[in-house]
Motif scaffolding. Structure first.
Motif, PDB file in Angstrom:
ATOM      1  N   ALA A   1     -37.611  10.925   3.205  1.00  0.00           N
ATOM      2  CA  ALA A   1     -37.197   9.564   2.831  1.00  0.00           C
ATOM      3  C   ALA A   1     -38.213   8.505   3.248  1.00  0.00           C
ATOM      4  O   ALA A   1     -38.072   7.337   2.869  1.00  0.00           O
ATOM      5  N   LYS A   2     -39.242   8.883   3.999  1.00  0.00           N
ATOM      6  CA  LYS A   2     -40.225   7.890   4.440  1.00  0.00           C
ATOM      7  C   LYS A   2     -40.927   7.270   3.243  1.00  0.00           C
ATOM      8  O   LYS A   2     -41.297   7.977   2.296  1.00  0.00           O
ATOM      9  N   PRO A   3     -41.147   5.949   3.257  1.00  0.00           N
ATOM     10  CA  PRO A   3     -41.728   5.259   2.090  1.00  0.00           C
ATOM     11  C   PRO A   3     -43.077   5.818   1.660  1.00  0.00           C
ATOM     12  O   PRO A   3     -43.387   5.852   0.477  1.00  0.00           O
ATOM     13  N   GLY A   4     -43.900   6.240   2.601  1.00  0.00           N
ATOM     14  CA  GLY A   4     -45.246   6.698   2.244  1.00  0.00           C
ATOM     15  C   GLY A   4     -45.347   8.182   1.951  1.00  0.00           C
ATOM     16  O   GLY A   4     -46.455   8.688   1.740  1.00  0.00           O
ATOM     17  N   TYR A   5     -44.214   8.871   1.891  1.00  0.00           N
ATOM     18  CA  TYR A   5     -44.291  10.323   1.705  1.00  0.00           C
ATOM     19  C   TYR A   5     -44.756  10.678   0.294  1.00  0.00           C
ATOM     20  O   TYR A   5     -44.229  10.175  -0.696  1.00  0.00           O
ATOM     21  N   VAL A   6     -45.760  11.569   0.222  1.00  0.00           N
ATOM     22  CA  VAL A   6     -46.277  12.065  -1.057  1.00  0.00           C
ATOM     23  C   VAL A   6     -45.915  13.538  -1.172  1.00  0.00           C
ATOM     24  O   VAL A   6     -46.324  14.348  -0.334  1.00  0.00           O
ATOM     25  N   PRO A   7     -45.136  13.941  -2.180  1.00  0.00           N
ATOM     26  CA  PRO A   7     -44.684  15.327  -2.261  1.00  0.00           C
ATOM     27  C   PRO A   7     -45.812  16.315  -2.544  1.00  0.00           C
ATOM     28  O   PRO A   7     -46.639  16.092  -3.430  1.00  0.00           O
ATOM     29  N   GLN A   8     -45.872  17.351  -1.756  1.00  0.00           N
ATOM     30  CA  GLN A   8     -46.727  18.511  -1.959  1.00  0.00           C
ATOM     31  C   GLN A   8     -45.859  19.726  -1.671  1.00  0.00           C
ATOM     32  O   GLN A   8     -44.964  19.658  -0.836  1.00  0.00           O
ATOM     33  N   PRO A   9     -46.096  20.851  -2.344  1.00  0.00           N
ATOM     34  CA  PRO A   9     -45.240  22.032  -2.115  1.00  0.00           C
ATOM     35  C   PRO A   9     -45.141  22.387  -0.634  1.00  0.00           C
ATOM     36  O   PRO A   9     -46.139  22.373   0.089  1.00  0.00           O
ATOM     37  N   ILE A  10     -43.941  22.669  -0.192  1.00  0.00           N
ATOM     38  CA  ILE A  10     -43.685  23.064   1.193  1.00  0.00           C
ATOM     39  C   ILE A  10     -43.532  24.578   1.252  1.00  0.00           C
ATOM     40  O   ILE A  10     -42.817  25.170   0.435  1.00  0.00           O
ATOM     41  N   ALA A  11     -44.211  25.208   2.193  1.00  0.00           N
ATOM     42  CA  ALA A  11     -44.045  26.639   2.436  1.00  0.00           C
ATOM     43  C   ALA A  11     -42.982  26.802   3.515  1.00  0.00           C
ATOM     44  O   ALA A  11     -43.141  26.302   4.629  1.00  0.00           O
ATOM     45  N   LEU A  12     -41.908  27.460   3.185  1.00  0.00           N
ATOM     46  CA  LEU A  12     -40.757  27.578   4.085  1.00  0.00           C
ATOM     47  C   LEU A  12     -40.792  28.920   4.823  1.00  0.00           C
ATOM     48  O   LEU A  12     -40.757  29.976   4.203  1.00  0.00           O
ATOM     49  N   GLY A  13     -40.886  28.854   6.152  1.00  0.00           N
ATOM     50  CA  GLY A  13     -40.886  30.067   6.955  1.00  0.00           C
ATOM     51  C   GLY A  13     -42.227  30.754   6.979  1.00  0.00           C
ATOM     52  O   GLY A  13     -42.372  31.888   6.514  1.00  0.00           O
TER      53      GLY A  13
END
Length: 365
Positions: free
Chosen positions: A121-133
């Motif tokens: 939710a941070k205003p400056g967040y830019v989505p990039q794929p997240i590797a989970l685990g």
């Protein structure tokens, strides 16, 4: 030095001290060990799970050797007990053993989903794929009860944030109901780590991970549900499982895998002595030959951490392994380029609403 003894259900053979310890305890045989009565029997190693309140949850890296820049790990330590796990040294920062403590004293980030929502939710967040685990398996056995990984997936699904999974546990089948709709939107891919097709070898290497046939079954079920799946032959260990490279790739292809990769055994910090003990406990006649080959691959050392070589090694054996993988991938029709694994769509991301703070006026009443 006494020969290390395997412990049923565990990968490490000792509570090896971490590199930051200032005091080290050493076990001494006082003559009572020959008595097999219950009074003098060694205590059973049970799994202890402690809650951890995370202050942040997204880790970032700029390594050119991995196909992601962001990762989320819901747990510290891993009950799978893989003898070769590169994450074992992280327990040394907690003043715990990278050996048996790493697989018996676990930490669960109970507020992980809440913190992830806050960071997205941070205003400056830019989505990039997240590797989970990535550091430790998000689907290790304690996930069945705690469900933290599922909570994280629910947040990622709500925000339509792209992510990938890599696991060696068939428990991922539980979340097909969440993963399949996301896959239809190009928001998720799942990779299975398959080290061996031999259940006896797998039980020694990864004592509490799913059996090889269970991983292939899960791979097939996810693929049938429309979820892109891939296989990682990781790690490849000289003279232990290297002969199975082509067989693992072929079995994974038959189970629906569309992409493939491999990683050579890595032995950073405390992992090297732990793995040497594992070799002496399970394959004493091969131990010297295995470590000699590893040293040849790592410039005469147990490990070379340089980018570009740490995942593949160097020298004649490394080139042979790379060529075998390339030929097998081509024959089986794999997409074997890490950079060309299923593309995930970052354009659908919708940031969650920032958490609201309660009004201080409420404290007046």
């Amino acid at each position: 030095m006494p020969t290390p003894t395997p412990i049923k259900g565990r990968g490490a053979t000792s509570h090896l001290a971490g590199r930051f310890e200032t005091r080290i305890a050493e076990a001494v045989d006082d003559g009572w060990s020959a008595d097999e009565s219950e009074e003098f029997a060694a205590p059973r190693l049970r799994t202890d799970v402690r809650p951890e309140i995370a202050r942040s949850i997204i880790s970032r890296n700029n390594s050119p050797d991995v196909g992601f820049s962001q990762s989320v790990n819901p747990y510290r330590g891993c009950e799978h007990g893989c003898s070769y796990c590169f994450a074992r040294p992280s327990h040394a920062y907690l003043n715990l053993s990278p050996g048996l403590d790493f697989e018996t004293k676990l930490f669960a980030k109970t507020n992980a989903a809440e913190v992830l929502r806050r960071e997205l939710a941070k205003p400056g967040y830019v989505p990039q794929p997240i590797a989970l685990g990535i550091n430790t398996d998000a689907y290790q056995p304690i996930e069945r009860k705690l469900g933290i990984t599922r909570q994280l997936i629910e947040v990622l699904a709500e925000t339509r944030h792209p992510f990938s999974l890599i696991t060696k546990n068939a428990l991922v089948e539980r979340d097909i109901d969440l993963l399949a709709p996301l896959a239809a939107q190009q928001l998720v891919s799942v990779h299975f780590s398959v080290t061996s097709l031999d259940p006896h070898l797998s039980a020694r290497l990864e004592p509490r991970a799913s059996a090889p046939h269970a991983r292939l079954r899960a791979m097939r079920r996810l693929s049938e549900a429309g979820i892109p799946v891939g296989v990682m032959v990781a790690p490849v260990i000289p003279w232990i499982n290297d002969a199975e490279l082509e067989a693992v790739l072929e079995a994974a292809r038959g189970a629906g895998a569309g992409s493939a990769g491999y990683v050579l055994l890595r032995l950073p910090y405390e992992v090297a002595p732990l793995f040497r003990d594992w070799l002496q406990a399970h394959y004493p006649q091969r131990a010297e030959h295995v470590m000699s080959t590893i040293n040849q691959l790592r410039g005469g050392k147990d490990y070379d951490s340089r980018f570009g070589t740490r995942m593949r090694g160097q020298g004649a054996y490394a080139e042979l392994l790379a060529n075998r993988f390339k030929l097998a991938s081509k024959r089986l029709g794999f997409n074997a380029s890490r950079q060309q694994w299923p593309a995930l769509d970052c354009g659908k991301f919708t940031a969650p609403l920032p958490p609201t703070k309660p009004s201080p006026q409420g404290e007046l009443f």
